[in-house]
Write a protein that holds these residues in place. Structure first.
Motif, mmCIF file in Angstrom:
data_model
loop_
_atom_site.group_PDB
_atom_site.id
_atom_site.type_symbol
_atom_site.label_atom_id
_atom_site.label_comp_id
_atom_site.label_asym_id
_atom_site.label_seq_id
_atom_site.Cartn_x
_atom_site.Cartn_y
_atom_site.Cartn_z
ATOM 1 N N GLN A 153 -16.117 45.894 57.803
ATOM 2 C CA GLN A 153 -14.833 46.222 57.205
ATOM 3 C C GLN A 153 -15.046 47.058 55.944
ATOM 4 O O GLN A 153 -16.168 47.167 55.432
ATOM 5 C CB GLN A 153 -14.065 44.944 56.853
ATOM 6 C CG GLN A 153 -14.683 44.122 55.722
ATOM 7 C CD GLN A 153 -13.730 43.094 55.138
ATOM 8 O OE1 GLN A 153 -13.690 41.966 55.584
ATOM 9 N NE2 GLN A 153 -12.965 43.504 54.129
ATOM 10 N N PRO A 156 -13.992 44.732 50.254
ATOM 11 C CA PRO A 156 -12.802 44.160 49.617
ATOM 12 C C PRO A 156 -12.763 44.461 48.124
ATOM 13 O O PRO A 156 -13.784 44.777 47.503
ATOM 14 C CB PRO A 156 -12.964 42.655 49.869
ATOM 15 C CG PRO A 156 -14.429 42.458 50.056
ATOM 16 C CD PRO A 156 -14.941 43.707 50.700
ATOM 17 N N SER A 157 -11.571 44.338 47.558
ATOM 18 C CA SER A 157 -11.385 44.542 46.127
ATOM 19 C C SER A 157 -12.046 43.409 45.353
ATOM 20 O O SER A 157 -11.933 42.242 45.725
ATOM 21 C CB SER A 157 -9.882 44.591 45.820
ATOM 22 O OG SER A 157 -9.644 44.537 44.442
ATOM 23 N N SER A 170 -2.835 36.172 45.243
ATOM 24 C CA SER A 170 -3.831 36.374 46.292
ATOM 25 C C SER A 170 -3.896 35.162 47.217
ATOM 26 O O SER A 170 -4.029 35.297 48.432
ATOM 27 C CB SER A 170 -5.205 36.650 45.674
ATOM 28 O OG SER A 170 -6.157 36.957 46.668
ATOM 29 N N ASN A 174 -2.723 35.611 51.425
ATOM 30 C CA ASN A 174 -3.843 35.578 52.365
ATOM 31 C C ASN A 174 -3.849 34.277 53.151
ATOM 32 O O ASN A 174 -3.240 33.283 52.747
ATOM 33 C CB ASN A 174 -5.170 35.752 51.606
ATOM 34 C CG ASN A 174 -5.396 37.178 51.148
ATOM 35 O OD1 ASN A 174 -5.750 38.046 51.934
ATOM 36 N ND2 ASN A 174 -5.174 37.432 49.855
ATOM 37 N N GLY A 244 -8.849 35.994 52.076
ATOM 38 C CA GLY A 244 -8.752 36.924 53.192
ATOM 39 C C GLY A 244 -7.908 36.376 54.315
ATOM 40 O O GLY A 244 -7.154 35.411 54.146
ATOM 41 N N GLN A 247 -7.903 38.326 61.491
ATOM 42 C CA GLN A 247 -7.104 39.354 62.134
ATOM 43 C C GLN A 247 -6.704 38.921 63.559
ATOM 44 O O GLN A 247 -7.228 37.956 64.107
ATOM 45 C CB GLN A 247 -7.882 40.671 62.179
ATOM 46 C CG GLN A 247 -8.512 41.073 60.857
ATOM 47 C CD GLN A 247 -7.511 41.239 59.740
ATOM 48 O OE1 GLN A 247 -6.419 41.756 59.954
ATOM 49 N NE2 GLN A 247 -7.874 40.797 58.538
ATOM 50 N N GLY A 253 -11.479 39.020 57.795
ATOM 51 C CA GLY A 253 -11.329 40.103 56.837
ATOM 52 C C GLY A 253 -11.199 39.553 55.437
ATOM 53 O O GLY A 253 -10.283 38.757 55.162
ATOM 54 N N ASN A 255 -10.188 40.152 51.659
ATOM 55 C CA ASN A 255 -9.281 41.093 50.991
ATOM 56 C C ASN A 255 -9.501 41.182 49.492
ATOM 57 O O ASN A 255 -9.452 42.276 48.925
ATOM 58 C CB ASN A 255 -7.823 40.701 51.279
ATOM 59 C CG ASN A 255 -7.484 40.852 52.743
ATOM 60 O OD1 ASN A 255 -8.000 41.744 53.416
ATOM 61 N ND2 ASN A 255 -6.639 39.969 53.257
ATOM 62 N N LYS A 256 -9.738 40.053 48.834
ATOM 63 C CA LYS A 256 -10.008 40.059 47.403
ATOM 64 C C LYS A 256 -11.109 39.068 47.074
ATOM 65 O O LYS A 256 -11.170 37.978 47.658
ATOM 66 C CB LYS A 256 -8.756 39.725 46.592
ATOM 67 C CG LYS A 256 -7.833 40.904 46.362
ATOM 68 C CD LYS A 256 -6.845 40.640 45.239
ATOM 69 C CE LYS A 256 -6.000 41.903 45.003
ATOM 70 N NZ LYS A 256 -5.027 41.684 43.903
#
Length: 279
Positions: A153, A156-157, A170, A174, A244, A247, A253, A255-256
């Protein structure tokens, strides 16, 4: 990454092997850990990579396959690769079937792509025999594919010293939030460079499974090596909050990511407030 470059250099002579040449059977040595537990004890030399010397070629070069196998990209990746580097010693040569190559390629090529490499031309699946010939075929679908799985992927941030609202938002936006301590080794030892140390603690479990999450995050680090290298400095451990989602195709995934230092009071407060927080 240098190990991966060496890995690809090994693949070039795979199909240059002459099936008509004389061979001998030898025991798979204990130090050849990549193929030691593959299900048989003797291998043919030369192998399908054209290597004939056990000590100077086969054993040391077998370690170059380890990074790909450690990602767990396909449950039969070891069988496929070892059928080339340590072919089973029977009365006839047993190559991998084309269908096995396709199955491993479809799962493992995205991992190689994530690390900047394409599937090697030397392993063009059209070069392997189909199931009408005697060859190593794939097993039926493995049930663990129904579990969440790691995949390549975009990185992530990473949020340093976040505000309380940032952390709580967050958690709300998520599927899951966990804390995990990640360690990066300074010196390559043949073991994974990145480790999840100790237990993974759930803040918000969501669709994750308690018995599988540590392994899942470990696989994510091994697949997304570029992200992992940017995240963790060598020779130290760092505690993180990871958020995260899983999916629709079942892939994890992230994400942060919040590095959790002692001074990060807002992260500590957010984890305490989350149980009572209304999004």
């Amino acid at each position: 990454m240098a190990v991966l470059v060496a890995f690809f250099s090994l693949l070039c002579p795979v199909m240059a092997f002459d099936l008509g040449q004389s061979t001998r059977c030898v025991a798979i040595p204990n130090q050849m850990k990549v193929c030691k537990d593959v299900g048989y004890s003797e291998m043919r030399l030369p192998n399908f990579l054209g290597h004939s010397n056990l000590e100077s070629e086969v054993v040391p070069r077998s370690e170059d396959w380890r990074p790909l196998l450690q990602t767990g990209c396909h449950p039969q990746a070891q069988a496929f690769l070892c059928s080339l580097i340590a072919p089973v010693c029977l009365d006839t040569f047993i190559q991998p079937c084309r269908s096995l190559c396709l199955a491993v390629r479809d799962s493992c090529a995205p991992v190689l792509s994530c690390q900047g490499h394409s599937w090697p031309e030397a392993l063009d699946c059209d070069r392997f025999p189909d199931e009408d010939d005697m060859c190593l075929s794939p097993h039926a679908k493995f049930s663990h594919y129904d579990l969440p799985k790691a995949a390549c992927q975009n990185c992530p941030s990473v949020e340093h010293s976040p505000a309380l609202k940032t952390v709580l938002d967050s958690f709300c936006h998520n599927d899951f939030a966990v804390t995990a301590k990640i360690h990066r080794r300074r010196i390559p030892t043949g073991e994974p460079e990145f480790d999840i140390e100790g237990r993974v603690e759930f803040i918000h479990q969501g669709p994750l499974l308690s018995y599988d999450t540590q392994h899942l995050l470990q696989q994510w680090l091994l697949i997304n090596l570029k992200c992992a290298h940017n995240l963790v400095r060598p020779g130290r451990s760092q505690l993180y909050v990871l958020t995260g989602a899983v999916q629709s195709d079942g892939t994890l995934g992230l994400n942060k990511i919040f590095p959790w230092h002692k001074k990060d009071i807002n992260i500590a407060v957010a984890t305490r407030k989350w149980k009572y927080h209304r999004c």
